[in-house]
Design an enzyme around this catalytic site. Structure first.
Site, short mmCIF file in Angstrom:
data_model
loop_
_atom_site.label_atom_id
_atom_site.label_comp_id
_atom_site.label_asym_id
_atom_site.label_seq_id
_atom_site.Cartn_x
_atom_site.Cartn_y
_atom_site.Cartn_z
N HIS A 87 43.39 31.70 34.10
CA HIS A 87 44.02 33.03 34.14
C HIS A 87 43.11 34.10 33.55
CE1 HIS A 87 47.75 30.66 34.88
NE2 HIS A 87 48.02 31.71 35.64
N HIS A 91 40.49 35.68 38.21
CA HIS A 91 41.70 35.34 38.98
C HIS A 91 42.36 36.64 39.47
CE1 HIS A 91 45.72 34.07 40.05
NE2 HIS A 91 46.25 34.69 39.01
N HIS A 127 48.40 41.70 36.63
CA HIS A 127 49.59 40.86 36.57
C HIS A 127 49.52 39.71 35.57
CE1 HIS A 127 47.29 38.12 39.14
NE2 HIS A 127 48.18 37.19 38.85
N ASP A 128 48.33 39.30 35.16
CA ASP A 128 48.23 38.20 34.17
C ASP A 128 47.54 38.65 32.89
OD1 ASP A 128 49.58 35.98 35.26
OD2 ASP A 128 47.91 35.52 36.60
N ASP A 300 48.96 35.40 44.73
CA ASP A 300 48.89 34.72 43.43
C ASP A 300 48.81 33.19 43.59
OD1 ASP A 300 48.75 34.81 40.66
OD2 ASP A 300 50.92 34.72 40.40
ZN LIG Z 1 48.28 35.09 38.59
#
Ligand SMILES: [Zn+2]
Length: 486
Positions: A87, A91, A127-128, A300
């Site tokens: 992550h 990514h 998003h991460d 994702d």
């Molecule tokens: Zn992700």
């Protein structure tokens, strides 16, 4: 000339970024396909590549920001990603790339407004952020500070939302959204865009996998009913053809809407769009937001549906992260999360199990976006490769025995990079579904409006989101066998 306000890069690095930015923007880089692999590139290249994708999609115009502002924002977003095996910022860059691919080559942009696309790209990038490399189940079982802060609900996703909000504020990214997109002033525009970004990020929690799948089917059904010409793949769907030896219990009919309340009641259509001159294909605002969440989810969990070389590289990183968590759980005396015990399961097992789990989602996606069939072909090919690699001595269970649960003995839990998903079958499914009905529940047909620990939506049944890293679905009640697309 790119000029940074909050960060400092060497003139050489800025030059490299600008060169790549212009190459991507002007189409002098190789086209974006499923073969594109950010892992092959240095950071300066990745920054320039991302900037090119954002500007190509007009994100800077939609938000009223400059490319320099965006780059400054990217660098801080990068810094908000932690040192984990999987992550990472790479990514995120990969997810942004696949979102771009879905919007352009796979034609999804025709369903969205420019401001939707801008929200989606920002969400994909961030998003991460803050992801620790230890998933929600780990946070909850260990009752970490994060789990407590977010009340065990979408823990890591809620953290990413908070970080994203801070980054957007620092860089003033949403403060100057051009007025013609809405007629309600900057404040309201910022609020709407922020809501969309937060919604899309929370939707990356794997508990929403089946909700995305159901919504995808629903959107496709509605479009087909309203305008058969706008969905060209309906006649090309072939009946069931499962991948080699899979006796899959997640087979679904992607043409069939989910039952019990997944009908789209908010069916008003908004084909003119808020700006009055952009004309996305027949989707109302709720469906556009849902589609953003679907595209985000598709990007994702895209590793498994990429060509073998790319899929294998990402899988290696996933496995490192999984086994690292399994080791930490063993050391802490916790139950080891399914798929994360290096003594019980192998990389091919994990990859094949995950591929079988997500195949119906990508079949549904290929109905709405016919070019997405390439993902199914890739998946079939990588599945064969994984089976060839399965040469270890570990027996080949359908699912790891460690994942069986007492309350639903026929169910199993499967860990994937985005969380843990629960798959149930047979009597367990019937039992679970009856309980859900007794609770007067239905699957939410609207976008995920409330999330995290802040304010759970009353429209999402308690059983469905009671635990943030489980997703339970009655497969047998909702679907018939998989139609395969060739
Ligand atoms: Zn992700």
């Amino acid at each position: 000339m790119l000029i940074l306000k909050h960060n400092v890069l060497s003139p050489q690095d800025l030059l490299l970024i600008e060169k790549q930015f212009l190459r991507t923007l002007n189409g002098h880089s190789p086209p974006i396909t499923a073969y594109f692999n950010v892992l092959d590139h240095k950071r300066t290249h990745v920054y320039g590549h991302l900037l090119g994708l954002f500007v190509k999609l007009g994100v800077n115009s939609s938000l009223g920001v400059t490319p320099s502002q965006l780059l400054d924002f990217f660098i801080d977003a990068d810094a908000a990603y932690l040192e984990t095996p999987y992550h990472t910022f790479y990514h995120a860059a990969d997810v942004v790339t696949i979102v771009f691919y879905l919007l352009t080559e796979m034609t999804a942009s025709k369903y969205l407004l420019p401001i939707d696309i801008a929200s989606l790209m920002i969400a994909a990038l961030c998003h991460d952020t803050g992801h620790t490399g230890y998933n929600n189940l780990y946070q909850i079982n260990l009752q970490t500070d994060l789990a407590k802060r977010y009340h065990d609900r979408s823990v890591l996703e809620s953290l990413s939302v908070d970080i994203t909000r801070d980054l957007l504020e620092k860089h003033q990214v949403l403060k100057k959204i051009p007025g013609e997109l809405y007629s309600k002033g900057y404040k309201q525009q910022e609020r709407n865009c922020l809501d969309a970004i937060e919604n899309i990020i929370i939707g990356t929690d794997m508990i929403y996998h089946y909700e995305h799948q159901n919504k995808l089917i629903s959107i496709y059904d509605n479009l087909s009913r309203r305008s058969p010409d706008s969905t060209s793949s309906i006649d090309s769907i072939e009946p069931d053809s499962s991948p080699d030896d899979t006796s899959s219990n997640n087979d679904v009919d992607v043409n069939k809407s989910a039952v019990d309340g997944d009908g789209d009641s908010d069916d008003t259509g908004d084909s003119n769009g808020e700006d009055g001159n952009y004309n996305p294909v027949q989707l109302n605002p709720n469906d556009r937001l849902s589609l953003c969440g679907i595209l985000m989810h598709a990007a994702d969990i895209n590793n498994t549906v990429r060509p073998w070389k790319v899929a294998k590289q990402w899988s290696d990183l996933v496995i490192q992260e999984f086994f690292r968590q399994g080791d930490a759980e063993r050391a802490a005396g916790l139950p080891i999360t399914p798929n994360m015990d290096r003594t019980e399961i192998s990389q091919p097992m994990i990859s094949i199990t995950f591929g079988d789990l997500i195949r119906p989602f990508f079949q549904a996606l290929a109905n709405l976006l016919p070019p997405a069939r390439v993902f199914l072909d890739n998946m079939t090919d990588t599945r064969k490769k994984w089976r060839q690699l399965k040469q270890d001595s570990i027996p080949w269970p359908n699912f790891p025995a460690a994942s069986r649960r007492k309350s639903y003995p026929n169910s199993c839990r499967v860990s994937v990079p985005a969380g843990t998903v629960e798959v149930m079958d047979g009597e367990d499914l019937q039992r679970r579904f009856k309980r859900a009905k007794r609770a007067n529940s239905n699957i939410d047909s609207k976008p995920l409006k409330d999330f995290g620990g802040r304010s759970p939506s009353p429209s999402i049944p308690n059983w469905y989101r009671r635990k943030s890293d489980q997703c339970i679905i009655d497969i047998s009640q909702r679907y018939s066998p998989v139609p395969e697309i060739h």
